[in-house]
Motif scaffolding. Sequence first.
Motif, mmCIF file in Angstrom:
data_model
loop_
_atom_site.group_PDB
_atom_site.id
_atom_site.type_symbol
_atom_site.label_atom_id
_atom_site.label_comp_id
_atom_site.label_asym_id
_atom_site.label_seq_id
_atom_site.Cartn_x
_atom_site.Cartn_y
_atom_site.Cartn_z
ATOM 1 N N ALA A 63 -14.632 14.272 29.131
ATOM 2 C CA ALA A 63 -15.576 13.253 29.596
ATOM 3 C C ALA A 63 -16.038 12.366 28.436
ATOM 4 C CB ALA A 63 -16.770 13.915 30.280
ATOM 5 N N TRP A 64 -16.286 12.976 27.287
ATOM 6 C CA TRP A 64 -16.703 12.186 26.126
ATOM 7 C C TRP A 64 -15.593 11.220 25.720
ATOM 8 C CZ3 TRP A 64 -15.087 10.901 21.314
ATOM 9 C CH2 TRP A 64 -16.002 10.214 20.514
ATOM 10 N N PHE A 65 -14.362 11.730 25.622
ATOM 11 C CA PHE A 65 -13.249 10.872 25.227
ATOM 12 C C PHE A 65 -12.995 9.777 26.257
ATOM 13 C CE2 PHE A 65 -12.518 13.748 21.828
ATOM 14 C CZ PHE A 65 -11.821 13.016 20.882
ATOM 15 N N GLU A 66 -13.131 10.092 27.523
ATOM 16 C CA GLU A 66 -12.940 9.076 28.562
ATOM 17 C C GLU A 66 -13.928 7.934 28.367
ATOM 18 O OE1 GLU A 66 -11.681 6.738 31.486
ATOM 19 O OE2 GLU A 66 -10.623 8.572 30.938
ATOM 20 N N GLN A 67 -15.180 8.262 28.145
ATOM 21 C CA GLN A 67 -16.210 7.234 28.004
ATOM 22 C C GLN A 67 -16.115 6.496 26.669
ATOM 23 O OE1 GLN A 67 -20.249 8.626 28.384
ATOM 24 N NE2 GLN A 67 -21.064 6.784 27.513
ATOM 25 N N ALA A 68 -15.951 7.223 25.587
ATOM 26 C CA ALA A 68 -16.032 6.615 24.257
ATOM 27 C C ALA A 68 -14.712 6.034 23.754
ATOM 28 C CB ALA A 68 -16.548 7.644 23.243
ATOM 29 N N ILE A 69 -13.586 6.594 24.203
ATOM 30 C CA ILE A 69 -12.298 6.191 23.645
ATOM 31 C C ILE A 69 -11.379 5.576 24.701
ATOM 32 C CG2 ILE A 69 -10.235 6.963 22.391
ATOM 33 C CD1 ILE A 69 -12.767 7.280 20.694
ATOM 34 N N TYR A 70 -11.020 6.342 25.729
ATOM 35 C CA TYR A 70 -9.989 5.887 26.672
ATOM 36 C C TYR A 70 -10.393 4.648 27.450
ATOM 37 C CZ TYR A 70 -8.648 10.872 26.145
ATOM 38 O OH TYR A 70 -8.339 12.109 25.672
ATOM 39 N N ARG A 71 -11.563 4.667 28.064
ATOM 40 C CA ARG A 71 -11.981 3.527 28.902
ATOM 41 C C ARG A 71 -12.045 2.233 28.093
ATOM 42 N NH1 ARG A 71 -16.799 5.243 31.602
ATOM 43 N NH2 ARG A 71 -15.374 6.471 32.841
ATOM 44 N N PRO A 72 -12.688 2.232 26.912
ATOM 45 C CA PRO A 72 -12.681 0.995 26.127
ATOM 46 C C PRO A 72 -11.263 0.540 25.735
ATOM 47 C CG PRO A 72 -14.398 2.463 25.334
ATOM 48 C CD PRO A 72 -13.580 3.243 26.326
ATOM 49 N N LEU A 73 -10.394 1.500 25.403
ATOM 50 C CA LEU A 73 -9.022 1.126 25.049
ATOM 51 C C LEU A 73 -8.287 0.513 26.238
ATOM 52 C CD1 LEU A 73 -7.852 4.151 22.856
ATOM 53 C CD2 LEU A 73 -8.200 1.789 22.075
ATOM 54 N N ARG A 74 -8.552 1.017 27.431
ATOM 55 C CA ARG A 74 -7.860 0.512 28.623
ATOM 56 C C ARG A 74 -8.419 -0.815 29.110
ATOM 57 N NH1 ARG A 74 -8.226 6.047 30.526
ATOM 58 N NH2 ARG A 74 -9.970 5.373 31.791
ATOM 59 N N HIS A 75 -9.736 -1.022 28.955
ATOM 60 C CA HIS A 75 -10.366 -2.160 29.624
ATOM 61 C C HIS A 75 -11.116 -3.121 28.709
ATOM 62 C CE1 HIS A 75 -9.328 -0.181 33.344
ATOM 63 N NE2 HIS A 75 -9.980 0.892 32.962
ATOM 64 N N GLY A 76 -11.446 -2.707 27.515
ATOM 65 C CA GLY A 76 -12.230 -3.562 26.634
ATOM 66 C C GLY A 76 -11.368 -4.533 25.850
ATOM 67 N N ASP A 77 -12.017 -5.324 25.025
ATOM 68 C CA ASP A 77 -11.292 -6.170 24.093
ATOM 69 C C ASP A 77 -10.432 -5.243 23.238
ATOM 70 O OD1 ASP A 77 -11.443 -7.197 21.014
ATOM 71 O OD2 ASP A 77 -11.141 -8.872 22.416
ATOM 72 N N ALA A 78 -9.124 -5.477 23.228
ATOM 73 C CA ALA A 78 -8.176 -4.530 22.630
ATOM 74 C C ALA A 78 -8.444 -4.277 21.153
ATOM 75 C CB ALA A 78 -6.750 -5.024 22.841
ATOM 76 N N ARG A 79 -8.564 -5.324 20.371
ATOM 77 C CA ARG A 79 -8.780 -5.150 18.932
ATOM 78 C C ARG A 79 -10.101 -4.441 18.648
ATOM 79 N NH1 ARG A 79 -5.387 -7.968 15.652
ATOM 80 N NH2 ARG A 79 -4.027 -9.469 16.676
ATOM 81 N N GLU A 80 -11.115 -4.855 19.357
ATOM 82 C CA GLU A 80 -12.429 -4.232 19.167
ATOM 83 C C GLU A 80 -12.386 -2.763 19.588
ATOM 84 O OE1 GLU A 80 -16.770 -4.533 21.230
ATOM 85 O OE2 GLU A 80 -15.809 -6.436 20.708
ATOM 86 N N ALA A 81 -11.735 -2.461 20.699
ATOM 87 C CA ALA A 81 -11.659 -1.083 21.186
ATOM 88 C C ALA A 81 -10.898 -0.195 20.201
ATOM 89 C CB ALA A 81 -10.994 -1.041 22.559
ATOM 90 N N ILE A 82 -9.840 -0.715 19.610
ATOM 91 C CA ILE A 82 -9.087 0.066 18.624
ATOM 92 C C ILE A 82 -9.945 0.298 17.380
ATOM 93 C CG2 ILE A 82 -7.086 0.049 17.080
ATOM 94 C CD1 ILE A 82 -5.561 -1.424 19.391
ATOM 95 N N ALA A 83 -10.653 -0.717 16.933
ATOM 96 C CA ALA A 83 -11.537 -0.562 15.766
ATOM 97 C C ALA A 83 -12.637 0.464 16.056
ATOM 98 C CB ALA A 83 -12.142 -1.910 15.380
ATOM 99 N N VAL A 84 -13.206 0.387 17.253
ATOM 100 C CA VAL A 84 -14.253 1.337 17.629
ATOM 101 C C VAL A 84 -13.675 2.752 17.727
ATOM 102 C CG1 VAL A 84 -15.792 2.010 19.531
ATOM 103 C CG2 VAL A 84 -15.765 -0.350 18.720
ATOM 104 N N MET A 85 -12.424 2.873 18.187
ATOM 105 C CA MET A 85 -11.798 4.191 18.280
ATOM 106 C C MET A 85 -11.817 4.883 16.924
ATOM 107 S SD MET A 85 -7.873 5.313 19.250
ATOM 108 C CE MET A 85 -7.200 4.691 17.699
ATOM 109 N N TRP A 86 -11.470 4.168 15.858
ATOM 110 C CA TRP A 86 -11.441 4.795 14.532
ATOM 111 C C TRP A 86 -12.828 5.286 14.131
ATOM 112 C CZ3 TRP A 86 -6.778 5.968 14.072
ATOM 113 C CH2 TRP A 86 -5.746 5.080 14.352
ATOM 114 N N THR A 87 -13.843 4.484 14.395
ATOM 115 C CA THR A 87 -15.219 4.875 14.054
ATOM 116 C C THR A 87 -15.672 6.066 14.886
ATOM 117 O OG1 THR A 87 -15.742 2.595 13.468
ATOM 118 C CG2 THR A 87 -17.601 4.049 13.924
ATOM 119 N N GLU A 88 -15.435 5.995 16.191
ATOM 120 C CA GLU A 88 -15.854 7.076 17.085
ATOM 121 C C GLU A 88 -15.142 8.390 16.755
ATOM 122 O OE1 GLU A 88 -18.235 7.242 19.306
ATOM 123 O OE2 GLU A 88 -18.792 5.144 19.412
ATOM 124 N N VAL A 89 -13.838 8.298 16.485
ATOM 125 C CA VAL A 89 -13.064 9.490 16.144
ATOM 126 C C VAL A 89 -13.579 10.099 14.842
ATOM 127 C CG1 VAL A 89 -10.766 10.194 15.311
ATOM 128 C CG2 VAL A 89 -10.993 8.961 17.469
#
Length: 186
Positions: A63-89
């Motif tokens: 559930a955490w990964f779905e909210q913080a990582i997967y959903r933004p990667l699938r639906h958010g601004d792609a570059r921003e979501a990838i950058a946020v993924m590194w920070t969140e991870v």
Amino acid sequence: MKTVYERADIVPLLAEIFRELGYQGTSLSRITERTGIGKGSLYHFFPGGKEEMAGAVLADVDAWFEQAIYRPLRHGDAREAIAVMWTEVNDYFRSGRRICLVGAFALDETRGRFSVAIADYFIRWVNALHSALMRAGCPEEDAQALAEEGVAGIQGALVLSRALDDTAVFTRSLEAVAKRLDAVMQ
């Protein structure tokens, strides 16, 4: 220690115990010893015992990964979501000090018991990253391999960082994989 009133209050405590001891090393006695929660209360919240507890922990991680990582990667601004993924991870894995529980379960005999949840976690992460890479301009023929490389890079960095007891390894590895992915986005 905080009094536990809800099942959801217990799950994060269980997660850290499973991370530290693994599935096989975690017993109800160890759980009660480390949490102060009696066996009766544990069975009240988890009538299926240790297996249900581990399932609840995996669902919570998912559930955490779905909210913080997967959903933004699938639906958010792609570059921003990838950058946020590194920070969140980096934050989630505490700069390499915290193991990936799903990855740990995938490596031992526990894998068979939770194979669907384990595979789904990794498949969804790779697919979400693939989707973001495609939207960010990564050539289609490279996106799948790079998504797999990104997730594998994170997981490998966790293992190496823990094995060497050096969080700088995790940080350097994340930075290197991030640069590699950033270089292919147009």
